[in-house]
Design a protein around this motif. Structure first.
Motif, PDB file in Angstrom:
ATOM      1  N   LEU A   1       0.881  -1.226  -0.060  1.00  0.00           N
ATOM      2  CA  LEU A   1      -0.072  -0.106   0.041  1.00  0.00           C
ATOM      3  C   LEU A   1       0.919   1.570  -0.147  1.00  0.00           C
ATOM      4  CD1 LEU A   1      -2.818   1.344   0.019  1.00  0.00           C
ATOM      5  CD2 LEU A   1      -2.765   1.083   2.514  1.00  0.00           C
ATOM      6  N   GLN A   2       1.845   1.355   0.697  1.00  0.00           N
ATOM      7  CA  GLN A   2       2.651   2.268   0.648  1.00  0.00           C
ATOM      8  C   GLN A   2       3.360   2.683  -0.650  1.00  0.00           C
ATOM      9  OE1 GLN A   2       5.939   2.846   3.771  1.00  0.00           O
ATOM     10  NE2 GLN A   2       4.828   1.150   4.982  1.00  0.00           N
ATOM     11  N   SER A   3       3.717   1.641  -1.382  1.00  0.00           N
ATOM     12  CA  SER A   3       4.063   1.635  -2.827  1.00  0.00           C
ATOM     13  C   SER A   3       2.955   2.359  -3.627  1.00  0.00           C
ATOM     14  CB  SER A   3       4.561   0.258  -3.185  1.00  0.00           C
ATOM     15  OG  SER A   3       4.946   0.327  -4.711  1.00  0.00           O
ATOM     16  N   ALA A   4       1.967   2.132  -3.589  1.00  0.00           N
ATOM     17  CA  ALA A   4       0.761   2.331  -4.314  1.00  0.00           C
ATOM     18  C   ALA A   4       0.640   3.818  -4.151  1.00  0.00           C
ATOM     19  CB  ALA A   4      -0.456   1.667  -4.227  1.00  0.00           C
ATOM     20  N   ALA A   5       0.821   4.258  -2.816  1.00  0.00           N
ATOM     21  CA  ALA A   5       0.567   5.579  -2.261  1.00  0.00           C
ATOM     22  C   ALA A   5       1.626   6.424  -2.829  1.00  0.00           C
ATOM     23  CB  ALA A   5       0.518   5.791  -0.619  1.00  0.00           C
ATOM     24  N   LEU A   6       2.844   6.201  -2.880  1.00  0.00           N
ATOM     25  CA  LEU A   6       3.734   6.943  -3.431  1.00  0.00           C
ATOM     26  C   LEU A   6       3.612   7.301  -4.987  1.00  0.00           C
ATOM     27  CD1 LEU A   6       6.748   5.455  -1.477  1.00  0.00           C
ATOM     28  CD2 LEU A   6       5.894   8.010  -1.410  1.00  0.00           C
ATOM     29  N   VAL A   7       2.891   6.344  -5.606  1.00  0.00           N
ATOM     30  CA  VAL A   7       2.836   6.296  -7.142  1.00  0.00           C
ATOM     31  C   VAL A   7       1.588   7.579  -7.148  1.00  0.00           C
ATOM     32  CG1 VAL A   7       1.486   5.177  -9.071  1.00  0.00           C
ATOM     33  CG2 VAL A   7       3.167   3.959  -7.630  1.00  0.00           C
ATOM     34  N   VAL A   8       0.603   7.388  -6.230  1.00  0.00           N
ATOM     35  CA  VAL A   8      -0.445   8.750  -6.420  1.00  0.00           C
ATOM     36  C   VAL A   8       0.230   9.920  -6.154  1.00  0.00           C
ATOM     37  CG1 VAL A   8      -2.355   9.381  -5.207  1.00  0.00           C
ATOM     38  CG2 VAL A   8      -2.313   6.816  -5.649  1.00  0.00           C
ATOM     39  N   ILE A   9       1.186  10.240  -5.255  1.00  0.00           N
ATOM     40  CA  ILE A   9       1.828  11.232  -4.744  1.00  0.00           C
ATOM     41  C   ILE A   9       2.523  11.814  -5.934  1.00  0.00           C
ATOM     42  CG2 ILE A   9       3.461  12.444  -3.311  1.00  0.00           C
ATOM     43  CD1 ILE A   9       2.141  10.555  -1.210  1.00  0.00           C
TER      44      ILE A   9
ATOM     45  N   GLY B   1      -2.882  10.879  -1.582  1.00  0.00           N
ATOM     46  CA  GLY B   1      -1.475   9.953  -1.645  1.00  0.00           C
ATOM     47  C   GLY B   1      -1.235   9.610  -0.086  1.00  0.00           C
ATOM     48  N   THR B   2      -1.182  11.056   0.722  1.00  0.00           N
ATOM     49  CA  THR B   2      -0.516  11.025   2.051  1.00  0.00           C
ATOM     50  C   THR B   2      -1.558  10.045   3.068  1.00  0.00           C
ATOM     51  OG1 THR B   2      -1.621  13.045   2.247  1.00  0.00           O
ATOM     52  CG2 THR B   2       0.643  13.036   1.733  1.00  0.00           C
ATOM     53  N   VAL B   3      -2.709  10.195   2.702  1.00  0.00           N
ATOM     54  CA  VAL B   3      -3.522   9.376   3.632  1.00  0.00           C
ATOM     55  C   VAL B   3      -3.341   7.922   3.270  1.00  0.00           C
ATOM     56  CG1 VAL B   3      -6.075   8.551   3.932  1.00  0.00           C
ATOM     57  CG2 VAL B   3      -5.457  11.139   3.934  1.00  0.00           C
ATOM     58  N   LEU B   4      -3.289   7.304   2.006  1.00  0.00           N
ATOM     59  CA  LEU B   4      -2.924   6.045   1.895  1.00  0.00           C
ATOM     60  C   LEU B   4      -1.525   5.687   2.289  1.00  0.00           C
ATOM     61  CD1 LEU B   4      -4.189   5.812  -1.726  1.00  0.00           C
ATOM     62  CD2 LEU B   4      -5.320   5.028   0.176  1.00  0.00           C
ATOM     63  N   LEU B   5      -0.374   6.613   2.176  1.00  0.00           N
ATOM     64  CA  LEU B   5       0.885   6.363   3.032  1.00  0.00           C
ATOM     65  C   LEU B   5       0.700   5.890   4.391  1.00  0.00           C
ATOM     66  CD1 LEU B   5       3.799   6.025   1.811  1.00  0.00           C
ATOM     67  CD2 LEU B   5       4.114   8.447   2.395  1.00  0.00           C
ATOM     68  N   GLY B   6      -0.094   6.775   5.017  1.00  0.00           N
ATOM     69  CA  GLY B   6      -0.206   6.743   6.456  1.00  0.00           C
ATOM     70  C   GLY B   6      -0.910   5.558   6.641  1.00  0.00           C
ATOM     71  N   ALA B   7      -1.882   5.328   6.077  1.00  0.00           N
ATOM     72  CA  ALA B   7      -2.418   3.778   6.259  1.00  0.00           C
ATOM     73  C   ALA B   7      -1.696   2.532   6.120  1.00  0.00           C
ATOM     74  CB  ALA B   7      -3.869   3.647   5.540  1.00  0.00           C
ATOM     75  N   GLY B   8      -0.624   2.615   5.063  1.00  0.00           N
ATOM     76  CA  GLY B   8       0.040   1.555   4.882  1.00  0.00           C
ATOM     77  C   GLY B   8       1.146   1.391   5.839  1.00  0.00           C
ATOM     78  N   THR B   9       1.652   2.643   6.158  1.00  0.00           N
ATOM     79  CA  THR B   9       2.679   2.825   7.495  1.00  0.00           C
ATOM     80  C   THR B   9       2.092   2.236   8.752  1.00  0.00           C
ATOM     81  OG1 THR B   9       3.630   4.418   6.455  1.00  0.00           O
ATOM     82  CG2 THR B   9       4.418   4.171   8.466  1.00  0.00           C
TER      83      THR B   9
ATOM     84  N   ALA C   1      11.191   5.836  -4.543  1.00  0.00           N
ATOM     85  CA  ALA C   1      10.579   5.094  -3.445  1.00  0.00           C
ATOM     86  C   ALA C   1       9.712   4.219  -3.442  1.00  0.00           C
ATOM     87  CB  ALA C   1      10.430   6.369  -2.373  1.00  0.00           C
ATOM     88  N   ALA C   2       8.746   4.600  -4.419  1.00  0.00           N
ATOM     89  CA  ALA C   2       7.675   3.545  -4.844  1.00  0.00           C
ATOM     90  C   ALA C   2       8.093   1.982  -5.100  1.00  0.00           C
ATOM     91  CB  ALA C   2       6.781   4.031  -5.614  1.00  0.00           C
ATOM     92  N   GLY C   3       9.133   2.344  -5.963  1.00  0.00           N
ATOM     93  CA  GLY C   3       9.872   0.929  -6.516  1.00  0.00           C
ATOM     94  C   GLY C   3      10.399   0.019  -5.423  1.00  0.00           C
ATOM     95  N   VAL C   4      11.213   0.915  -4.446  1.00  0.00           N
ATOM     96  CA  VAL C   4      11.950   0.156  -3.590  1.00  0.00           C
ATOM     97  C   VAL C   4      10.792  -0.432  -2.463  1.00  0.00           C
ATOM     98  CG1 VAL C   4      13.472   0.726  -1.464  1.00  0.00           C
ATOM     99  CG2 VAL C   4      13.857   1.717  -3.550  1.00  0.00           C
ATOM    100  N   SER C   5       9.671   0.348  -2.246  1.00  0.00           N
ATOM    101  CA  SER C   5       8.508  -0.286  -1.204  1.00  0.00           C
ATOM    102  C   SER C   5       8.012  -1.519  -1.950  1.00  0.00           C
ATOM    103  CB  SER C   5       7.695   0.710  -1.118  1.00  0.00           C
ATOM    104  OG  SER C   5       8.178   2.042  -0.488  1.00  0.00           O
ATOM    105  N   ALA C   6       7.852  -1.501  -3.113  1.00  0.00           N
ATOM    106  CA  ALA C   6       7.493  -2.736  -3.783  1.00  0.00           C
ATOM    107  C   ALA C   6       8.169  -3.987  -3.606  1.00  0.00           C
ATOM    108  CB  ALA C   6       6.965  -2.434  -5.317  1.00  0.00           C
ATOM    109  N   VAL C   7       9.507  -3.643  -3.697  1.00  0.00           N
ATOM    110  CA  VAL C   7      10.538  -4.861  -3.633  1.00  0.00           C
ATOM    111  C   VAL C   7      10.483  -5.322  -2.291  1.00  0.00           C
ATOM    112  CG1 VAL C   7      13.072  -5.260  -3.734  1.00  0.00           C
ATOM    113  CG2 VAL C   7      12.188  -4.101  -5.568  1.00  0.00           C
ATOM    114  N   SER C   8      10.551  -4.369  -1.068  1.00  0.00           N
ATOM    115  CA  SER C   8      10.243  -4.806   0.301  1.00  0.00           C
ATOM    116  C   SER C   8       9.134  -5.568   0.513  1.00  0.00           C
ATOM    117  CB  SER C   8      10.362  -3.508   0.819  1.00  0.00           C
ATOM    118  OG  SER C   8      10.269  -3.793   2.256  1.00  0.00           O
ATOM    119  N   ALA C   9       8.007  -5.170  -0.078  1.00  0.00           N
ATOM    120  CA  ALA C   9       6.821  -6.155   0.050  1.00  0.00           C
ATOM    121  C   ALA C   9       6.919  -7.516  -0.341  1.00  0.00           C
ATOM    122  CB  ALA C   9       5.535  -5.503  -0.695  1.00  0.00           C
ATOM    123  N   THR C  10       7.738  -7.645  -1.400  1.00  0.00           N
ATOM    124  CA  THR C  10       7.734  -9.002  -2.220  1.00  0.00           C
ATOM    125  C   THR C  10       8.866  -9.728  -1.241  1.00  0.00           C
ATOM    126  OG1 THR C  10       7.637  -7.893  -4.322  1.00  0.00           O
ATOM    127  CG2 THR C  10       8.805 -10.300  -4.201  1.00  0.00           C
TER     128      THR C  10
END
Length: 448
Positions: free
Chosen positions: A336-344, A356-364, A422-431
């Motif tokens: 979700l953090q990765s998706a939020a950063l894409v929105v931002i 985007g910042t609301v979604l980023l907060g929810a993922g965190t 940052a969105a790409g790095v977050s997606a790798v971390s989730a994997t």
């Protein structure tokens, strides 16, 4: 869990019984929540203001140079985390907490009177030490008090208080800066927070190392668990609390938490990436939002939404991880953090950035207390403080990595490109979490 140690023999003076559980330690737990809110407030006083101060007062334009204060904060905080864990196991939790608050006192004054950017960086070195010693210690103390059954709830309350205070203070600092200027009004909040926290920690907070010793005494290995042939490899059993040995060296604990133990090391890398996003946002978001010519008050509101949702959300996600387990919440939260950063990264105005910042907060919120609960699940009470310290070393190095990565990419390719990275790095971390981490709590808990 509400357990008192066995008694016997004559007692010369009344002794307060040590019990594990949130209800049995409600007053002390509430005080520690309040102190951790003040820890978060020390960060919030400057997050909205310092990037704007860098440009308007000190004339800084290079993003990499502006982000030096975030990198200085992250590096010193990560180092302080390690010593907080080691010293709290060796000397007790309360002395470390008090020393941490002594480092906070000069910070607001240095920011108010800073004649050059070097003073701001130096203030953030002291702030990093303060945050590492105090936040790590309040985490360990809460885990000590509640015992194994309510770790997720305890960490949710702890992190909600800290990051809720970041959000509220960021918002207050933004309004104070808009009405009274960038200095000194926003930083007077931090001066008040540090003085109040020293009073609470010195007079009212009690030592909790005895609770950890009680849990260690009750921490029994499963009957079928075999001794480890290699002193760095721990025996495991199919129970919610694995029979980890108490007599590990500092080097073994570092190795297990960093690389060798699948759950602990997965938590460490996810924590690093999570704070990479926070460190990048700290230095970059106010500048990104300013490109749309938003007023300072709106920039402060946007920045407050991220830690605000993060803080409030942890009141739900910490307890939820006690019910459904840790792994799936962490995996989904990083995605979700990765998706939020894409929105931002795609946004160019208040509305999109707010989403985007609301979604980023929810993922965190899904990730932050749950990672700490994983460490509490796996680490033996005898070296829990050190394991938490090592985990927080890796996690808070993310501030520095995010600041450097964000600064370099922003200077080379622009602010939006840094958010995409940052969105790409977050997606790798989730994997990585999905592939490597095992469940550490609840009926699906297993041990590799």
């Amino acid at each position: 869990m509400d357990t008192a140690p066995p008694t016997g023999g004559a007692v010369s003076a009344p002794v307060r019984p040590i019990r594990l559980g949130l209800g049995a330690n409600a007053a002390q737990f509430a005080l520690l929540v309040a102190v951790n809110a003040l820890v978060g407030g020390m960060v919030g006083q400057q997050q909205t203001v310092l990037p704007l101060l860098a440009q308007s007062v000190f004339g800084l334009t290079g993003y990499t140079f502006i982000f030096t204060y975030v990198a200085a904060f992250g590096i010193t905080k990560s180092i302080a985390n390690y010593f907080a864990g080691t010293f709290s196991d060796r000397y007790g939790r309360k002395p470390v907490l008090l020393v941490g608050w002594l480092f906070a006192l000069p910070v607001p004054l240095m920011l108010i009177f800073a004649p050059s950017w070097g003073w701001v960086v130096a203030a953030n070195v002291l702030l990093g030490i303060n945050q590492g010693l105090t936040w790590s210690t309040t985490v360990v103390m809460k885990i000590d008090l509640v015992g194994p059954r309510q770790r997720g709830l305890a960490m949710g309350l702890n992190e909600a208080a800290g990051y809720g205070a970041v959000a509220v203070t960021s918002l207050l600092a933004g309004y104070l800066a808009a009405d009274y200027g960038l200095r000194p009004a926003p930083f007077l909040l931090g001066l008040f927070y540090a003085a109040l926290a020293l009073l609470l920690s010195g007079v009212f907070i009690r030592e909790t190392r005895g609770h950890a010793r009680l849990e260690a005494a009750l921490h029994k290995a499963a009957p079928h668990a075999a001794p480890a042939a290699n002193p760095g490899v721990l025996p495991r059993a199919d129970t919610a609390n694995p029979p980890l040995r108490a007599d590990l060296t500092d080097r073994q604990i570092v190795a297990l938490t960093s690389l060798r133990e699948p759950a602990l090391s997965s938590a460490s890398q996810a924590g690093l990436v999570n704070n990479l996003n926070f460190g990048l946002s700290w230095g970059l978001f106010p500048l990104l939002f300013a490109t749309a010519h938003l007023p300072v008050a709106q920039i402060g509101l946007l920045f407050a939404l991220y830690p605000g949702v993060w803080g409030v959300g942890q009141l739900v996600t910490g307890a939820l991880s006690d019910r459904i387990g840790r792994k799936h919440l962490i995996t989904a939260g990083m995605a979700l953090q990765s998706a939020a950063l894409v929105v931002i990264a795609l946004g160019d105005g208040f509305g999109t950035w707010a989403v985007g910042t609301v979604l980023l907060g929810a993922g965190t919120a899904m990730v932050y207390p749950t990672l700490l609960a994983v460490v509490g699940d796996v680490a033996h009470p005898a070296w829990r403080g050190r394991a938490v310290g090592v985990y927080r070393v890796w996690r808070d190095l993310g501030y520095a990595v995010g600041a450097v990565l964000g600064g370099i990419v922003a200077d080379a390719l622009g602010l939006h490109a840094a958010v995409w990275a940052a969105a790409g790095v977050s997606a790798v971390s989730a994997t990585l979490v999905a592939v490597r981490m095992y469940e550490t709590h609840g009926p699906e808990a297993r041990r590799a």
